[in-house]
Design an enzyme around this catalytic site. Sequence first.
Site, PDB file in Angstrom:
ATOM      1  N   SER A  78       0.865  -1.183   0.000  1.00 16.96           N
ATOM      2  CA  SER A  78       0.000   0.000   0.000  1.00 16.96           C
ATOM      3  C   SER A  78       0.894   1.223   0.000  1.00 16.96           C
ATOM      4  CB  SER A  78      -0.883   0.013   1.259  1.00 16.96           C
ATOM      5  OG  SER A  78      -1.479   1.283   1.465  1.00 16.96           O
ATOM      6  N   TYR A 106      -2.062  -0.392  10.404  1.00 16.04           N
ATOM      7  CA  TYR A 106      -2.155  -0.764   8.994  1.00 16.04           C
ATOM      8  C   TYR A 106      -0.861  -0.413   8.262  1.00 16.04           C
ATOM      9  CZ  TYR A 106      -3.913  -1.045   4.209  1.00 16.04           C
ATOM     10  OH  TYR A 106      -4.090  -1.370   2.881  1.00 16.04           O
TER      11      TYR A 106
END
Length: 257
Positions: A141, A154
């Site tokens: 990501s 995350y």
Amino acid sequence: MFSLKNKTALITGGASGIGLAISQTFAQAGAMVHILELNSEQAQQVAEQLIADGGRAEAHAVDVSNQGQVLETINQIAAKGPIHILVNNAGVSHIGTAETTTEADFDRIFRVNVKGVYNCLFATIPHFKANGGGVILNMASIAATLGLADRFAYSMSKGAVLTMTLSVAKDYLKDNIRCNCISPARVHTPFVDGFIAKSYPGQETEMFEKLSKTQPIGRMAQPSEIGALALYLCSDEAGFVTGCDYPIDGGFTRLNT
């Protein structure tokens, strides 16, 4: 070009969102797609649809954080023939800072997003080595390389995915195993719609537009666009590509000011 005919691909989390788009794209390209998914009913429905559309697919109920389940499933698949591609896509999200992230939250993110990738690598790499090589694609990501607000755990997990990618690419060069990762920005998936509906009831349209415009290109990515990049990186045409992180972010990384 970009044919996956006669290739066998494992796709974790392959029944929803980005994973679903990768499953569909790979099936269309001729791969035998094995969907490793926590939600067994959803995985079976997707596999049946891929078959109805002319593809080849099987569904497997797997918790990627459980090494025993992962080993058993992947070994069973490998017993039927060579595995050529592993896509580590399964993951969960979390919103919070270092202060607001509970230990349970942190452990859950680590188990799925980090240990889950490790478990699949651990189970699959020996089969790749025995069969003369393979391709690994990890889903990272932009959170792995940028500071994003309220994404503490995350971001930690995706940073780990990025560095695992580099480590595996380096360690297995001699074994003809390529390993790369993709780093999307915001992608329009059912998760995004659910998040907006839950967090901003009555303001869904406004918030969707606002979140879309955080990408300089002015919109969110479509899952199929991530699937197209995944197809290239797992195809023979990308045979000279390993140890790379590919942002697919509408300009977010380099053009945001």
